[in-house]
Design an enzyme around this catalytic site. Structure first.
Site, PDB file in Angstrom:
ATOM      1  N   HIS A  34      -2.880   0.564   8.411  1.00  0.00           N
ATOM      2  CA  HIS A  34      -1.553   1.170   8.266  1.00  0.00           C
ATOM      3  C   HIS A  34      -1.629   2.390   7.328  1.00  0.00           C
ATOM      4  O   HIS A  34      -1.114   3.466   7.661  1.00  0.00           O
ATOM      5  CB  HIS A  34      -0.578   0.110   7.728  1.00  0.00           C
ATOM      6  CG  HIS A  34       0.797   0.628   7.412  1.00  0.00           C
ATOM      7  ND1 HIS A  34       1.922   0.225   8.106  1.00  0.00           N
ATOM      8  CD2 HIS A  34       1.234   1.502   6.470  1.00  0.00           C
ATOM      9  CE1 HIS A  34       2.981   0.858   7.609  1.00  0.00           C
ATOM     10  NE2 HIS A  34       2.597   1.623   6.615  1.00  0.00           N
ATOM     11  N   GLU A  35      -2.292   2.205   6.193  1.00  0.00           N
ATOM     12  CA  GLU A  35      -2.385   3.312   5.225  1.00  0.00           C
ATOM     13  C   GLU A  35      -3.237   4.455   5.781  1.00  0.00           C
ATOM     14  O   GLU A  35      -2.930   5.631   5.582  1.00  0.00           O
ATOM     15  CB  GLU A  35      -2.963   2.829   3.886  1.00  0.00           C
ATOM     16  CG  GLU A  35      -2.145   1.758   3.170  1.00  0.00           C
ATOM     17  CD  GLU A  35      -0.655   2.066   3.086  1.00  0.00           C
ATOM     18  OE1 GLU A  35      -0.273   3.240   2.991  1.00  0.00           O
ATOM     19  OE2 GLU A  35       0.134   1.102   3.124  1.00  0.00           O
ATOM     20  N   HIS A  72      -1.372   6.762   8.027  1.00  0.00           N
ATOM     21  CA  HIS A  72      -0.545   7.753   7.320  1.00  0.00           C
ATOM     22  C   HIS A  72      -1.309   9.066   7.120  1.00  0.00           C
ATOM     23  O   HIS A  72      -0.720  10.145   7.127  1.00  0.00           O
ATOM     24  CB  HIS A  72      -0.143   7.227   5.933  1.00  0.00           C
ATOM     25  CG  HIS A  72       1.098   6.384   5.924  1.00  0.00           C
ATOM     26  ND1 HIS A  72       2.330   6.863   6.298  1.00  0.00           N
ATOM     27  CD2 HIS A  72       1.299   5.095   5.556  1.00  0.00           C
ATOM     28  CE1 HIS A  72       3.242   5.901   6.160  1.00  0.00           C
ATOM     29  NE2 HIS A  72       2.638   4.811   5.721  1.00  0.00           N
ATOM     30  N   GLY A 113       0.814  -1.205   0.000  1.00  0.00           N
ATOM     31  CA  GLY A 113       0.000   0.000   0.000  1.00  0.00           C
ATOM     32  C   GLY A 113       0.846   1.251   0.000  1.00  0.00           C
ATOM     33  O   GLY A 113       2.053   1.204   0.259  1.00  0.00           O
ATOM     34  N   GLN A 135       2.938   9.980   1.495  1.00  0.00           N
ATOM     35  CA  GLN A 135       4.218   9.332   1.185  1.00  0.00           C
ATOM     36  C   GLN A 135       4.799   9.802  -0.155  1.00  0.00           C
ATOM     37  O   GLN A 135       5.970   9.572  -0.427  1.00  0.00           O
ATOM     38  CB  GLN A 135       4.061   7.809   1.161  1.00  0.00           C
ATOM     39  CG  GLN A 135       3.760   7.216   2.534  1.00  0.00           C
ATOM     40  CD  GLN A 135       3.688   5.708   2.453  1.00  0.00           C
ATOM     41  OE1 GLN A 135       2.653   5.153   2.131  1.00  0.00           O
ATOM     42  NE2 GLN A 135       4.801   5.051   2.730  1.00  0.00           N
ATOM     43  N   CYS A 157       7.266  -0.346   6.024  1.00  0.00           N
ATOM     44  CA  CYS A 157       6.721   0.825   5.351  1.00  0.00           C
ATOM     45  C   CYS A 157       7.748   1.356   4.366  1.00  0.00           C
ATOM     46  O   CYS A 157       8.928   1.419   4.678  1.00  0.00           O
ATOM     47  CB  CYS A 157       6.392   1.895   6.390  1.00  0.00           C
ATOM     48  SG  CYS A 157       5.714   3.402   5.680  1.00  0.00           S
ATOM     49  N   LEU A 158       7.273   1.726   3.186  1.00  0.00           N
ATOM     50  CA  LEU A 158       8.173   2.250   2.153  1.00  0.00           C
ATOM     51  C   LEU A 158       8.843   3.546   2.596  1.00  0.00           C
ATOM     52  O   LEU A 158       9.899   3.902   2.095  1.00  0.00           O
ATOM     53  CB  LEU A 158       7.390   2.486   0.854  1.00  0.00           C
ATOM     54  CG  LEU A 158       6.786   1.210   0.249  1.00  0.00           C
ATOM     55  CD1 LEU A 158       5.834   1.559  -0.888  1.00  0.00           C
ATOM     56  CD2 LEU A 158       7.883   0.273  -0.229  1.00  0.00           C
TER      57      LEU A 158
END
Ligand code: CO
Length: 152
Positions: free
Chosen positions: A130-131, A134, A46, A51, A88-89
């Site tokens: 999680h997303e 953000h 995701g 991000q 996480c990216l």
């Protein structure tokens, strides 16, 4: 369509509360398309708009070859509690164990402004949570109960 740069932990953009989307226009569609390109270029489940430096309540989730485009997502109901590991990216170098609900119901809008509902469980639910974190400036690293250092 174009790949965008991924903002990394330490950048104040990742701490901001994102603003709701008001216009379901070409600019939103471009953002969603670019986010998919960005996600496809790396290994991730995701990606949230902050991000890529855009402070809007937009996120995408790729799960079992299905793409979910979330605009203004809201957690309607959750139950249970479980621990699992997340990465996480925007947080290279380590993963962490995070406590999350087991099952969730969310509501969101698709890219055309149609309201959608979704029920998710287990790790599938975790990816959405999680997303959605953000969008409120929260990283898994802020709430992990234990840090896992990558071994390679
Ligand atoms: Co993340």
């Amino acid at each position: 369509m174009a790949k965008r740069n991924i903002v990394k932990m330490g950048d104040p953009l990742l701490k901001k509360i994102c603003k709701p989307v008001e216009k379901f226009d070409a600019k939103l569609h471009q953002l969603l398309d670019d986010m998919l390109d960005t996600l496809n270029a790396v290994e991730g489940l995701g990606l949230a708009a902050p991000q890529v430096g855009i402070l809007k309540r937009v996120a995408i989730v790729l799960w079992e070859d299905e793409l979910y485009e979330l605009v203004n997502p809201v957690l309607v109901k959750s139950s249970g509690s479980c621990l699992d590991n997340e990465g996480c990216l925007s947080v290279p170098g380590f993963r962490g164990i995070v406590r999350r609900p087991e099952t969730i119901d969310i509501e969101y809008y698709d890219r055309n402004g149609n309201k959608q509902q979704l029920h998710a469980e287990g790790y599938f639910a975790r990816v959405f949570l999680h997303e959605m974190d953000h969008l409120d400036g929260i990283l898994f690293a802020d709430k992990m109960v234990r840090k896992i250092i990558d071994e390679d």
